[in-house]
Design a protein around this motif. Structure first.
Motif, PDB file in Angstrom:
ATOM      1  N   THR A 218     -22.523  24.029  -6.739  1.00  0.00           N
ATOM      2  CA  THR A 218     -23.778  22.631  -5.928  1.00  0.00           C
ATOM      3  C   THR A 218     -24.993  22.883  -6.081  1.00  0.00           C
ATOM      4  O   THR A 218     -26.240  22.447  -6.570  1.00  0.00           O
ATOM      5  CB  THR A 218     -23.445  23.442  -4.313  1.00  0.00           C
ATOM      6  OG1 THR A 218     -24.477  24.112  -4.189  1.00  0.00           O
ATOM      7  CG2 THR A 218     -22.790  22.880  -3.947  1.00  0.00           C
ATOM      8  N   ARG A 219     -25.558  24.212  -7.381  1.00  0.00           N
ATOM      9  CA  ARG A 219     -26.394  24.283  -8.254  1.00  0.00           C
ATOM     10  C   ARG A 219     -26.405  24.307 -10.014  1.00  0.00           C
ATOM     11  O   ARG A 219     -26.086  24.909 -10.279  1.00  0.00           O
ATOM     12  CB  ARG A 219     -26.831  25.713  -8.110  1.00  0.00           C
ATOM     13  CG  ARG A 219     -26.792  26.162  -6.594  1.00  0.00           C
ATOM     14  CD  ARG A 219     -27.136  27.580  -6.129  1.00  0.00           C
ATOM     15  NE  ARG A 219     -26.715  27.613  -4.969  1.00  0.00           N
ATOM     16  CZ  ARG A 219     -27.277  29.457  -4.617  1.00  0.00           C
ATOM     17  NH1 ARG A 219     -26.797  30.471  -5.527  1.00  0.00           N
ATOM     18  NH2 ARG A 219     -26.644  29.509  -2.930  1.00  0.00           N
ATOM     19  N   PRO A 220     -25.354  22.840 -10.352  1.00  0.00           N
ATOM     20  CA  PRO A 220     -25.819  22.474 -11.307  1.00  0.00           C
ATOM     21  C   PRO A 220     -26.941  23.237 -12.397  1.00  0.00           C
ATOM     22  O   PRO A 220     -28.059  23.117 -12.041  1.00  0.00           O
ATOM     23  CB  PRO A 220     -25.419  20.974 -12.000  1.00  0.00           C
ATOM     24  CG  PRO A 220     -26.342  20.608 -10.568  1.00  0.00           C
ATOM     25  CD  PRO A 220     -25.952  21.595  -9.404  1.00  0.00           C
ATOM     26  N   SER A 221     -26.331  23.713 -13.551  1.00  0.00           N
ATOM     27  CA  SER A 221     -28.122  23.923 -14.459  1.00  0.00           C
ATOM     28  C   SER A 221     -27.298  23.393 -15.888  1.00  0.00           C
ATOM     29  O   SER A 221     -26.624  23.406 -16.427  1.00  0.00           O
ATOM     30  CB  SER A 221     -28.184  25.553 -14.817  1.00  0.00           C
ATOM     31  OG  SER A 221     -26.761  26.111 -15.277  1.00  0.00           O
ATOM     32  N   TRP A 222     -28.302  23.820 -17.073  1.00  0.00           N
ATOM     33  CA  TRP A 222     -28.569  23.336 -18.409  1.00  0.00           C
ATOM     34  C   TRP A 222     -27.755  24.582 -19.199  1.00  0.00           C
ATOM     35  O   TRP A 222     -26.938  24.193 -19.822  1.00  0.00           O
ATOM     36  CB  TRP A 222     -30.094  23.623 -18.887  1.00  0.00           C
ATOM     37  CG  TRP A 222     -30.899  25.443 -19.000  1.00  0.00           C
ATOM     38  CD1 TRP A 222     -30.526  26.178 -18.114  1.00  0.00           C
ATOM     39  CD2 TRP A 222     -30.174  26.068 -20.146  1.00  0.00           C
ATOM     40  NE1 TRP A 222     -30.820  26.620 -18.422  1.00  0.00           N
ATOM     41  CE2 TRP A 222     -30.497  27.244 -19.210  1.00  0.00           C
ATOM     42  CE3 TRP A 222     -29.035  25.925 -21.174  1.00  0.00           C
ATOM     43  CZ2 TRP A 222     -30.611  28.886 -20.081  1.00  0.00           C
ATOM     44  CZ3 TRP A 222     -29.222  27.205 -21.943  1.00  0.00           C
ATOM     45  CH2 TRP A 222     -29.639  28.298 -21.619  1.00  0.00           C
ATOM     46  N   LEU A 223     -27.393  25.224 -18.642  1.00  0.00           N
ATOM     47  CA  LEU A 223     -26.188  26.698 -19.392  1.00  0.00           C
ATOM     48  C   LEU A 223     -24.663  25.799 -19.036  1.00  0.00           C
ATOM     49  O   LEU A 223     -23.923  25.831 -19.122  1.00  0.00           O
ATOM     50  CB  LEU A 223     -26.536  28.026 -18.644  1.00  0.00           C
ATOM     51  CG  LEU A 223     -25.762  29.395 -18.654  1.00  0.00           C
ATOM     52  CD1 LEU A 223     -26.030  29.231 -20.405  1.00  0.00           C
ATOM     53  CD2 LEU A 223     -25.618  30.216 -18.332  1.00  0.00           C
ATOM     54  N   MET A 224     -24.355  25.353 -17.332  1.00  0.00           N
ATOM     55  CA  MET A 224     -23.384  25.358 -17.211  1.00  0.00           C
ATOM     56  C   MET A 224     -22.936  23.499 -17.756  1.00  0.00           C
ATOM     57  O   MET A 224     -21.611  23.604 -18.611  1.00  0.00           O
ATOM     58  CB  MET A 224     -23.614  24.110 -15.617  1.00  0.00           C
ATOM     59  CG  MET A 224     -21.882  24.178 -14.976  1.00  0.00           C
ATOM     60  SD  MET A 224     -22.612  23.259 -13.836  1.00  0.00           S
ATOM     61  CE  MET A 224     -22.890  24.234 -12.276  1.00  0.00           C
ATOM     62  N   ALA A 225     -23.890  23.012 -18.614  1.00  0.00           N
ATOM     63  CA  ALA A 225     -23.817  21.787 -18.928  1.00  0.00           C
ATOM     64  C   ALA A 225     -23.337  22.441 -20.422  1.00  0.00           C
ATOM     65  O   ALA A 225     -22.787  21.145 -21.351  1.00  0.00           O
ATOM     66  CB  ALA A 225     -25.065  21.062 -18.782  1.00  0.00           C
ATOM     67  N   ALA A 226     -24.138  22.969 -21.204  1.00  0.00           N
ATOM     68  CA  ALA A 226     -23.988  23.729 -22.177  1.00  0.00           C
ATOM     69  C   ALA A 226     -22.444  24.174 -22.918  1.00  0.00           C
ATOM     70  O   ALA A 226     -21.510  24.157 -23.535  1.00  0.00           O
ATOM     71  CB  ALA A 226     -24.982  24.475 -22.346  1.00  0.00           C
ATOM     72  N   GLY A 227     -21.791  24.821 -21.098  1.00  0.00           N
ATOM     73  CA  GLY A 227     -20.684  25.163 -21.354  1.00  0.00           C
ATOM     74  C   GLY A 227     -19.773  24.151 -21.705  1.00  0.00           C
ATOM     75  O   GLY A 227     -19.004  23.984 -22.035  1.00  0.00           O
ATOM     76  N   VAL A 228     -20.007  23.253 -20.358  1.00  0.00           N
ATOM     77  CA  VAL A 228     -19.061  22.378 -20.917  1.00  0.00           C
ATOM     78  C   VAL A 228     -18.649  21.403 -22.759  1.00  0.00           C
ATOM     79  O   VAL A 228     -17.711  21.015 -22.191  1.00  0.00           O
ATOM     80  CB  VAL A 228     -19.926  20.919 -19.813  1.00  0.00           C
ATOM     81  CG1 VAL A 228     -18.738  19.459 -19.877  1.00  0.00           C
ATOM     82  CG2 VAL A 228     -19.172  21.375 -18.367  1.00  0.00           C
ATOM     83  N   ILE A 229     -19.652  21.207 -22.822  1.00  0.00           N
ATOM     84  CA  ILE A 229     -20.574  20.528 -24.309  1.00  0.00           C
ATOM     85  C   ILE A 229     -19.560  21.296 -25.412  1.00  0.00           C
ATOM     86  O   ILE A 229     -18.552  21.053 -25.383  1.00  0.00           O
ATOM     87  CB  ILE A 229     -21.655  20.780 -24.262  1.00  0.00           C
ATOM     88  CG1 ILE A 229     -22.056  19.561 -23.845  1.00  0.00           C
ATOM     89  CG2 ILE A 229     -21.918  19.960 -26.154  1.00  0.00           C
ATOM     90  CD1 ILE A 229     -23.629  18.967 -24.318  1.00  0.00           C
ATOM     91  N   ALA A 230     -20.131  22.511 -25.029  1.00  0.00           N
ATOM     92  CA  ALA A 230     -19.062  23.662 -26.127  1.00  0.00           C
ATOM     93  C   ALA A 230     -17.142  23.669 -25.968  1.00  0.00           C
ATOM     94  O   ALA A 230     -16.540  23.433 -26.916  1.00  0.00           O
ATOM     95  CB  ALA A 230     -19.422  25.715 -25.522  1.00  0.00           C
TER      96      ALA A 230
END
Length: 265
Positions: A141-153
């Motif tokens: 429930t607390r998405p962050s830029w680090l989470m998005a970067a992990g998905v892209i990687a």
């Protein structure tokens, strides 16, 4: 920020569980399980149970990460992905024809650096999440830029994406599809690191024989000792795996079953 990777770990573990169970239930093509991850390491009658045992472990870890902050699930996940990285390295060295089986039959392509890098990245995510103060559900429930970067990687390191696109386009297993032209496959061989490392050993840059078996095309050359040097090129993917084997002139006159002695991409 410590908890940012927990949702990714949960999703990957659940996907791995569903894919492995689906692969075992469907049965796949004959011998398919013998070329997938943990099934490679056990006798034939244990291959299905081995995949199911791995799937069950992933499901337990996913549930623990999602609903609990107990460190046993955090450390268990780190241990799982660390061991998986080691197993993939061993598979690439000892059984370069085998797939990682990470997501069942869709992960049947030979283990490459991308698959190994993805598992190592997941181990790093698990280490980052060891002392996260919240559950995976709360972290989602607390998405962050680090989470998005992990998905892209992870997407960039997942060869299964290409395999799924191919399956949608062709709707047939790799061995039943019409592969690229022989000249195209030969060109891909000559772009590979394995070819560059060994081309000076060959008496000719042109193969004296070529044939296809399942998802591989084989090219046979001779080296200066008159041994047969066989390169195998995987027929799926933009940057296919390339394997090399040497058949000694002292062996019988015909080429024996392909036995890889070195491998590179």
């Amino acid at each position: 920020m410590l908890e940012s990777q927990l949702p990714i770990l949960v999703v990957l573990l659940v996907l791995g569980t569903v894919a492995k169970v689906s692969t075992v239930r469907s049965g796949g093509e004959p011998g398919a399980l013998a070329r997938l991850g943990p099934a490679v390491l056990v006798p034939g009658h244990m291959q299905g149970p081995a995949l199911l045992f791995c799937a069950a472990g992933e499901l337990v870890l996913a549930a623990g990460l999602l609903l609990s902050t107990h460190t046993i699930f955090r450390w268990g996940t780190l241990a799982f992905f660390t061991m998986s990285t080691y197993v993939l390295l061993e598979l690439r060295r000892r059984r370069p024809d085998a797939g990682c089986g990470c997501f069942g039959e869709v992960s049947s392509a030979p283990v490459g650096l991308r698959s190994i890098g993805r598992t190592a990245l997941l181990a790093g995510m698990a280490a980052l999440s060891l002392w996260a103060p919240v559950t995976g559900w709360e972290a989602a429930t607390r998405p962050s830029w680090l989470m998005a970067a992990g998905v892209i990687a992870l997407l960039a390191l997942s060869p299964e994406i290409e395999e799924m696109i191919d399956r949608v386009r062709y709707r047939a297993p790799c061995e039943q599809r019409r592969g690229p032209a022989e000249s195209v496959t030969l060109a891909r061989l000559r772009e590979s690191g394995s070819w560059r490392a060994h081309r000076d050993e060959l008496t000719s840059a042109e193969p004296y024989d070529s044939w296809r078996e399942l998802c591989w095309r084989f090219f046979a050359f001779r080296n200066h000792e008159q041994d047969d040097v066989v390169f195998a090129v995987y027929l799926s993917g933009r940057r296919p795996a390339v394997r090399r084997a040497v058949v000694s002139v002292e062996d019988s006159g015909s080429l024996p079953e392909y036995t890889p002695v070195s491998a590179s991409r």
